[in-house]
Design a protein around this motif. Sequence first.
Motif, PDB file in Angstrom:
ATOM      1  N   LYS A  45      42.406  45.348  53.144  1.00 34.73           N
ATOM      2  CA  LYS A  45      41.480  45.686  54.221  1.00 34.73           C
ATOM      3  C   LYS A  45      40.222  44.814  54.218  1.00 34.73           C
ATOM      4  CE  LYS A  45      43.026  50.448  54.422  1.00 34.73           C
ATOM      5  NZ  LYS A  45      42.669  51.849  54.323  1.00 34.73           N
ATOM      6  N   THR A  46      39.828  44.325  53.097  1.00 36.11           N
ATOM      7  CA  THR A  46      38.612  43.520  53.008  1.00 36.11           C
ATOM      8  C   THR A  46      38.856  42.318  52.115  1.00 36.11           C
ATOM      9  OG1 THR A  46      37.797  44.730  51.072  1.00 36.11           O
ATOM     10  CG2 THR A  46      37.111  45.555  53.224  1.00 36.11           C
ATOM     11  N   LYS A  47      37.960  41.332  52.233  1.00 37.46           N
ATOM     12  CA  LYS A  47      38.035  40.188  51.329  1.00 37.46           C
ATOM     13  C   LYS A  47      37.636  40.683  49.937  1.00 37.46           C
ATOM     14  CE  LYS A  47      36.515  35.475  50.701  1.00 37.46           C
ATOM     15  NZ  LYS A  47      35.751  34.361  51.252  1.00 37.46           N
ATOM     16  N   PRO A  48      38.503  40.518  48.966  1.00 40.29           N
ATOM     17  CA  PRO A  48      38.211  41.032  47.623  1.00 40.29           C
ATOM     18  C   PRO A  48      36.962  40.376  47.024  1.00 40.29           C
ATOM     19  CG  PRO A  48      40.502  40.338  47.809  1.00 40.29           C
ATOM     20  CD  PRO A  48      39.796  39.858  49.028  1.00 40.29           C
ATOM     21  N   GLN A  49      36.122  41.187  46.416  1.00 43.22           N
ATOM     22  CA  GLN A  49      34.908  40.710  45.765  1.00 43.22           C
ATOM     23  C   GLN A  49      34.975  41.033  44.280  1.00 43.22           C
ATOM     24  OE1 GLN A  49      32.091  42.968  48.087  1.00 43.22           O
ATOM     25  NE2 GLN A  49      31.697  41.222  49.411  1.00 43.22           N
ATOM     26  N   ILE A  50      34.621  40.044  43.454  1.00 46.66           N
ATOM     27  CA  ILE A  50      34.682  40.201  42.007  1.00 46.66           C
ATOM     28  C   ILE A  50      33.362  39.748  41.395  1.00 46.66           C
ATOM     29  CG2 ILE A  50      35.834  39.486  39.870  1.00 46.66           C
ATOM     30  CD1 ILE A  50      37.750  41.017  41.571  1.00 46.66           C
ATOM     31  N   LEU A  51      32.801  40.555  40.526  1.00 46.51           N
ATOM     32  CA  LEU A  51      31.624  40.202  39.741  1.00 46.51           C
ATOM     33  C   LEU A  51      32.080  39.970  38.307  1.00 46.51           C
ATOM     34  CD1 LEU A  51      28.531  39.962  39.286  1.00 46.51           C
ATOM     35  CD2 LEU A  51      28.560  42.417  38.814  1.00 46.51           C
ATOM     36  N   VAL A  52      31.721  38.819  37.745  1.00 50.56           N
ATOM     37  CA  VAL A  52      32.085  38.494  36.369  1.00 50.56           C
ATOM     38  C   VAL A  52      30.788  38.338  35.567  1.00 50.56           C
ATOM     39  CG1 VAL A  52      33.349  36.930  34.850  1.00 50.56           C
ATOM     40  CG2 VAL A  52      34.144  37.297  37.195  1.00 50.56           C
ATOM     41  N   PRO A  53      30.356  39.411  34.885  1.00 47.97           N
ATOM     42  CA  PRO A  53      29.128  39.324  34.096  1.00 47.97           C
ATOM     43  C   PRO A  53      29.352  38.525  32.812  1.00 47.97           C
ATOM     44  CG  PRO A  53      30.084  41.508  33.904  1.00 47.97           C
ATOM     45  CD  PRO A  53      30.936  40.737  34.884  1.00 47.97           C
ATOM     46  N   LEU A  54      28.300  37.842  32.370  1.00 47.97           N
ATOM     47  CA  LEU A  54      28.351  37.043  31.140  1.00 47.97           C
ATOM     48  C   LEU A  54      29.554  36.108  31.171  1.00 47.97           C
ATOM     49  CD1 LEU A  54      27.427  39.904  28.669  1.00 47.97           C
ATOM     50  CD2 LEU A  54      25.893  38.238  29.717  1.00 47.97           C
ATOM     51  N   CYS A  55      29.678  35.374  32.271  1.00 47.33           N
ATOM     52  CA  CYS A  55      30.887  34.595  32.537  1.00 47.33           C
ATOM     53  C   CYS A  55      31.018  33.317  31.724  1.00 47.33           C
ATOM     54  CB  CYS A  55      30.957  34.256  34.016  1.00 47.33           C
ATOM     55  SG  CYS A  55      29.624  33.192  34.603  1.00 47.33           S
ATOM     56  N   ASP A  98      38.303  31.691  34.786  1.00 52.57           N
ATOM     57  CA  ASP A  98      38.657  32.829  35.628  1.00 52.57           C
ATOM     58  C   ASP A  98      37.994  32.741  37.003  1.00 52.57           C
ATOM     59  OD1 ASP A  98      39.978  33.719  33.370  1.00 52.57           O
ATOM     60  OD2 ASP A  98      38.537  35.307  32.924  1.00 52.57           O
ATOM     61  N   LEU A  99      36.782  32.202  37.081  1.00 51.12           N
ATOM     62  CA  LEU A  99      36.067  32.136  38.357  1.00 51.12           C
ATOM     63  C   LEU A  99      36.814  31.277  39.373  1.00 51.12           C
ATOM     64  CD1 LEU A  99      32.400  31.736  37.084  1.00 51.12           C
ATOM     65  CD2 LEU A  99      33.550  33.827  37.794  1.00 51.12           C
ATOM     66  N   ALA A 100      37.186  30.076  38.980  1.00 48.88           N
ATOM     67  CA  ALA A 100      37.918  29.184  39.884  1.00 48.88           C
ATOM     68  C   ALA A 100      39.292  29.760  40.219  1.00 48.88           C
ATOM     69  CB  ALA A 100      38.057  27.793  39.268  1.00 48.88           C
ATOM     70  N   PHE A 101      39.941  30.347  39.241  1.00 44.48           N
ATOM     71  CA  PHE A 101      41.259  30.967  39.455  1.00 44.48           C
ATOM     72  C   PHE A 101      41.169  32.030  40.548  1.00 44.48           C
ATOM     73  CE2 PHE A 101      44.058  34.582  38.254  1.00 44.48           C
ATOM     74  CZ  PHE A 101      45.290  33.993  38.472  1.00 44.48           C
ATOM     75  N   LEU A 102      40.182  32.915  40.438  1.00 40.66           N
ATOM     76  CA  LEU A 102      40.018  33.978  41.429  1.00 40.66           C
ATOM     77  C   LEU A 102      39.613  33.427  42.793  1.00 40.66           C
ATOM     78  CD1 LEU A 102      38.247  36.540  39.100  1.00 40.66           C
ATOM     79  CD2 LEU A 102      40.498  36.841  40.158  1.00 40.66           C
ATOM     80  N   ALA A 103      38.699  32.465  42.802  1.00 38.93           N
ATOM     81  CA  ALA A 103      38.264  31.869  44.068  1.00 38.93           C
ATOM     82  C   ALA A 103      39.434  31.185  44.782  1.00 38.93           C
ATOM     83  CB  ALA A 103      37.129  30.885  43.822  1.00 38.93           C
ATOM     84  N   ASP A 104      40.269  30.508  44.033  1.00 42.92           N
ATOM     85  CA  ASP A 104      41.431  29.828  44.613  1.00 42.92           C
ATOM     86  C   ASP A 104      42.413  30.814  45.246  1.00 42.92           C
ATOM     87  OD1 ASP A 104      40.410  27.374  43.864  1.00 42.92           O
ATOM     88  OD2 ASP A 104      41.740  27.143  42.125  1.00 42.92           O
ATOM     89  N   LEU A 105      42.390  32.051  44.777  1.00 45.36           N
ATOM     90  CA  LEU A 105      43.270  33.084  45.333  1.00 45.36           C
ATOM     91  C   LEU A 105      42.622  33.824  46.502  1.00 45.36           C
ATOM     92  CD1 LEU A 105      44.786  34.566  42.055  1.00 45.36           C
ATOM     93  CD2 LEU A 105      45.912  33.092  43.728  1.00 45.36           C
ATOM     94  N   GLY A 106      41.413  33.406  46.888  1.00 45.37           N
ATOM     95  CA  GLY A 106      40.762  34.007  48.047  1.00 45.37           C
ATOM     96  C   GLY A 106      39.739  35.077  47.741  1.00 45.37           C
ATOM     97  N   PHE A 107      39.461  35.318  46.480  1.00 45.73           N
ATOM     98  CA  PHE A 107      38.440  36.296  46.123  1.00 45.73           C
ATOM     99  C   PHE A 107      37.050  35.710  46.347  1.00 45.73           C
ATOM    100  CE2 PHE A 107      42.075  37.698  43.670  1.00 45.73           C
ATOM    101  CZ  PHE A 107      41.995  39.083  43.716  1.00 45.73           C
ATOM    102  N   GLU A 108      36.105  36.549  46.699  1.00 41.76           N
ATOM    103  CA  GLU A 108      34.705  36.174  46.710  1.00 41.76           C
ATOM    104  C   GLU A 108      34.200  36.481  45.301  1.00 41.76           C
ATOM    105  OE1 GLU A 108      30.706  37.811  48.775  1.00 41.76           O
ATOM    106  OE2 GLU A 108      32.445  37.548  50.079  1.00 41.76           O
ATOM    107  N   VAL A 109      33.796  35.449  44.568  1.00 40.25           N
ATOM    108  CA  VAL A 109      33.499  35.602  43.143  1.00 40.25           C
ATOM    109  C   VAL A 109      32.040  35.277  42.858  1.00 40.25           C
ATOM    110  CG1 VAL A 109      34.168  34.889  40.819  1.00 40.25           C
ATOM    111  CG2 VAL A 109      35.861  34.862  42.649  1.00 40.25           C
ATOM    112  N   VAL A 110      31.417  36.123  42.057  1.00 35.24           N
ATOM    113  CA  VAL A 110      30.058  35.874  41.582  1.00 35.24           C
ATOM    114  C   VAL A 110      30.092  35.957  40.065  1.00 35.24           C
ATOM    115  CG1 VAL A 110      27.680  36.710  41.518  1.00 35.24           C
ATOM    116  CG2 VAL A 110      28.981  36.827  43.651  1.00 35.24           C
ATOM    117  N   GLY A 111      29.649  34.883  39.419  1.00 36.33           N
ATOM    118  CA  GLY A 111      29.524  34.880  37.970  1.00 36.33           C
ATOM    119  C   GLY A 111      28.058  34.985  37.595  1.00 36.33           C
TER     120      GLY A 111
END
Length: 85
Positions: free
Chosen positions: A42-52, A57-70
């Motif tokens: 239903k929405t663009k997936p958003q992921i927060l990765v603290p102490l990244c 993992d950030l690029a992996f998730l972004a490449d899959l279409g996730f909105e990622v914040v490290g």
Amino acid sequence: WNQDTDRLTLWEQKWAIGRTGWHLEQPHRHLVTHVDSLKNTKTKPQILVPLCGKTKDLAFLADLGFEVVGVEGAEKAVSLLSDDL
């Protein structure tokens, strides 16, 4: 580490001398295995990765279409991550 050294300073020192044995050169295997369970159609997936650190993992998730914040406190780790992206 002693009581006079705060935790962020400790991590900054580890990054400065390259003492990062925890860093993986590929996305974490459990993330790869279970990434589909993070998707919400239903929405663009958003992921927060603290102490990244400089995790792959950030690029992996972004490449899959996730909105990622490290989020990272050690400037060296952020610099190294920026170089990789």
